[in-house]
Design an enzyme around this catalytic site. Structure first.
Site, PDB file in Angstrom:
ATOM      1  N   HIS A 298       0.851  -1.198   0.000  1.00 21.68           N
ATOM      2  CA  HIS A 298       0.000   0.000   0.000  1.00 21.68           C
ATOM      3  C   HIS A 298       0.886   1.248   0.000  1.00 21.68           C
ATOM      4  O   HIS A 298       1.400   1.631  -1.036  1.00 21.68           O
ATOM      5  CB  HIS A 298      -0.922  -0.059   1.216  1.00 21.68           C
ATOM      6  CG  HIS A 298      -2.036   0.940   1.199  1.00 21.68           C
ATOM      7  ND1 HIS A 298      -2.324   1.745   0.123  1.00 21.68           N
ATOM      8  CD2 HIS A 298      -2.974   1.261   2.152  1.00 21.68           C
ATOM      9  CE1 HIS A 298      -3.351   2.508   0.401  1.00 21.68           C
ATOM     10  NE2 HIS A 298      -3.769   2.242   1.628  1.00 21.68           N
ATOM     11  N   HIS A 337      -2.661  -1.909 -11.021  1.00 20.79           N
ATOM     12  CA  HIS A 337      -3.413  -1.412  -9.876  1.00 20.79           C
ATOM     13  C   HIS A 337      -4.601  -2.325  -9.641  1.00 20.79           C
ATOM     14  O   HIS A 337      -5.169  -2.885 -10.587  1.00 20.79           O
ATOM     15  CB  HIS A 337      -3.893   0.021 -10.133  1.00 20.79           C
ATOM     16  CG  HIS A 337      -4.333   0.745  -8.906  1.00 20.79           C
ATOM     17  ND1 HIS A 337      -5.583   0.575  -8.356  1.00 20.79           N
ATOM     18  CD2 HIS A 337      -3.685   1.632  -8.101  1.00 20.79           C
ATOM     19  CE1 HIS A 337      -5.691   1.334  -7.272  1.00 20.79           C
ATOM     20  NE2 HIS A 337      -4.561   1.978  -7.098  1.00 20.79           N
ATOM     21  N   ASP A 393       2.396   5.515  -8.132  1.00 18.30           N
ATOM     22  CA  ASP A 393       3.619   5.301  -7.355  1.00 18.30           C
ATOM     23  C   ASP A 393       4.884   5.347  -8.206  1.00 18.30           C
ATOM     24  O   ASP A 393       5.971   5.595  -7.684  1.00 18.30           O
ATOM     25  CB  ASP A 393       3.550   3.951  -6.630  1.00 18.30           C
ATOM     26  CG  ASP A 393       2.388   3.876  -5.664  1.00 18.30           C
ATOM     27  OD1 ASP A 393       2.278   4.782  -4.831  1.00 18.30           O
ATOM     28  OD2 ASP A 393       1.588   2.934  -5.763  1.00 18.30           O
TER      29      ASP A 393
END
Length: 492
Positions: A298, A337, A393
């Site tokens: 996460h 994702h 990210d």
């Protein structure tokens, strides 16, 4: 084939289920494109002869959904995601428009209260948040109780829980279960006060965790700066006169905070709501969210991207790395994702933000490797077929690294803005018209049937790493201590 309708032409909004075990047919209502899981409890079958005592067939069906892949636990008006189309909206507003025109605190107002504020409303909200950025002087002793090398997320998680100890008026365990669910003016005002405190102090707590690692004195939140400007000031000020953070970095961090403010019921938000459903104080719920965000699947994902790029080394090593990924020998971080099956819409905004940051910081030495990996992966049929597109990210880690933040601080930079989304969902849950129901999922028991206790001398020997504890290597000191104690006993 058209949709079935009744005699009046109205569409039958229901699901018809036939249980082949019993031959019975059930009609389950469909509302808002969902069916109630508890409706399946009516679909029961008698036990078969010889079945185990724990067989729960007569108690009705349960819905098995490991990892909550398709389970809705709450109705929400906050964030909309269409993973197939790559769409993300806060309260209906496209994330692209907000990133271009709004600020983190204005977007925070939108997420929490449901509408974009007027200028007066925004000034009030900003003023309250910024005025609550100060912490009690005793907090310095709390932070200095951590080791110099403590992970900043461990510090931040503990700090939020610690913060709640100061505000007894925010604790339903002390003030009554209806403290935040009464829906009256007093309840709403008390709730707002905690929201101001948590958002305002989030940057201060994070900056204090950062300064501990640097061995520096803490900095009092300055007046006259933006939310992210104040944050950078508290982290970096070393006594310079008229010090102001770089406006480029201040703006970039604000955009990153806005993009990370909420993302529907992700793991950490779900943790906050699961914890909050017991009517615990909001500080404890936020601390639980931080603990969930701490995990590498996460909040630690952008840190994993940088470590991956460091391991790749240079652009010429990219083909070999991707080949190893296909062989499942390496992990490709920053791609794919759980929700998005196309590109993450935030990744395009962050890519542009990265360019602005690199203009003032210089290009990160890993950028060429990142670009080579990015270009190769998005053209490779193996990754395209699996819908492994770059996510938020992939670029955010490069920006944080270019700004000079240490790797283990990346999750903190994720947690600080995500506090806003957590609070928005927490507030929404507290104000549900049908009240708050504690979240208590069910399991599917597949363990042993009833067993009677067996004395030591009658038990079969069961061995294996899955069914017994493994011995833990002890330090040299422990070994010496054990020997000393043994020697002492042997003399008696």
């Amino acid at each position: 084939m058209g949709r079935p309708a009744d005699n009046n032409g109205a569409v039958d909004e229901s699901l018809t289920v036939r249980d082949n075990r019993t031959g019975k047919t059930y009609s389950i209502p469909i509302k808002n494109n969902t069916v109630s899981a508890t409706a399946f409890k009516a679909i029961a079958a008698p036990s078969k002869p010889g079945e185990r005592v724990e067989n729960e067939t007569p108690k009705g069906l349960r819905v098995s959904d490991k990892g909550f892949l398709n389970t809705a636990v709450i109705q929400s008006q906050i964030t909309y995601i269409d993973g197939d189309a790559g769409v993300l909206r806060y309260r209906g507003y496209p994330i692209e428009q907000l990133a271009q025109h709004s600020t983190h605190l204005e977007t925070a107002y939108l997420l929490i209260y449901g509408t974009l504020p007027s200028e007066k409303q925004l000034r009030l909200f900003e003023g309250e948040v910024m005025s609550h950025s100060f912490v009690h002087a005793d907090a310095e002793h709390f932070f200095r109780s951590f080791r110099y090398d403590a992970h900043p997320m461990a510090i931040l998680t503990s700090a939020f829980a610690y913060l709640g100890s100061y505000y007894s008026e925010a604790n339903p365990s002390l003030q009554g279960q209806k403290l935040f669910t009464a829906r009256d003016k007093a309840s709403l005002g008390n709730m707002d006060r905690q929201i101001f405190r948590i958002i305002g102090k989030a940057t201060t707590l994070a900056a204090m965790a950062y300064r501990i690692r640097q061995g520096r004195e803490f900095v009092t939140p300055p007046a006259g700066l933006s939310y992210t400007g104040q944050f950078l000031y508290q982290m970096d000020h070393l006594g310079q006169k008229d010090y102001k953070p770089s406006p480029v970095l201040e703006k970039a961090l604000d955009v990153l905070f806005l993009l990370h403010a909420d993302h529907e019921l992700n793991a950490s938000c779900t943790t906050v709501l699961q914890t909050g459903s017991s009517l615990v104080d909001p500080y404890s719920a936020i601390a639980a969210g931080c603990a969930s965000l701490y995990g590498p699947l996460h909040g630690g994902a952008n840190e994993a991207v940088i470590r991956m790029l460091i391991s790749v080394g240079s652009p010429e090593n990219v083909p070999a790395f991707l080949a190893a990924v296909k062989r499942r020998e390496k992990v490709l971080s920053g791609f794919g994702h759980r929700v998005y099956k196309t590109s993450d819409p935030r990744s395009f905004i962050i890519r542009k933000t990265a360019d602005e940051v690199f203009k003032v910081t210089g290009k990160d030495e890993l950028l060429e490797t990142a670009m080579a990996l990015h270009d190769a992966a998005i053209k490779d049929e193996y990754f395209v077929k699996r819908r492994l597109a770059p996510n938020v990210d992939f670029w955010s880690g490069l920006i944080y690294r270019a700004m000079g933040f240490p790797l283990d601080f990346f999750p903190v930079l994720f947690a600080v803005p995500r506090v806003v989304g957590w609070l928005a969902h927490w507030r929404q849950m507290m104000l549900q018209e049908d009240g708050v129901k504690i979240w208590r999922p069910r399991q599917i028991y597949v363990g042993s049937s009833k067993r009677d206790y067996v004395p030591f001398d009658q038990r079969p020997l069961v061995q294996g790493s899955q069914v017994e504890p493994l011995p833990v290597p002890h330090s040299g000191m422990s070994k010496r201590t054990e020997l000393a104690e043994f020697a002492g006993k042997s003399k008696l």
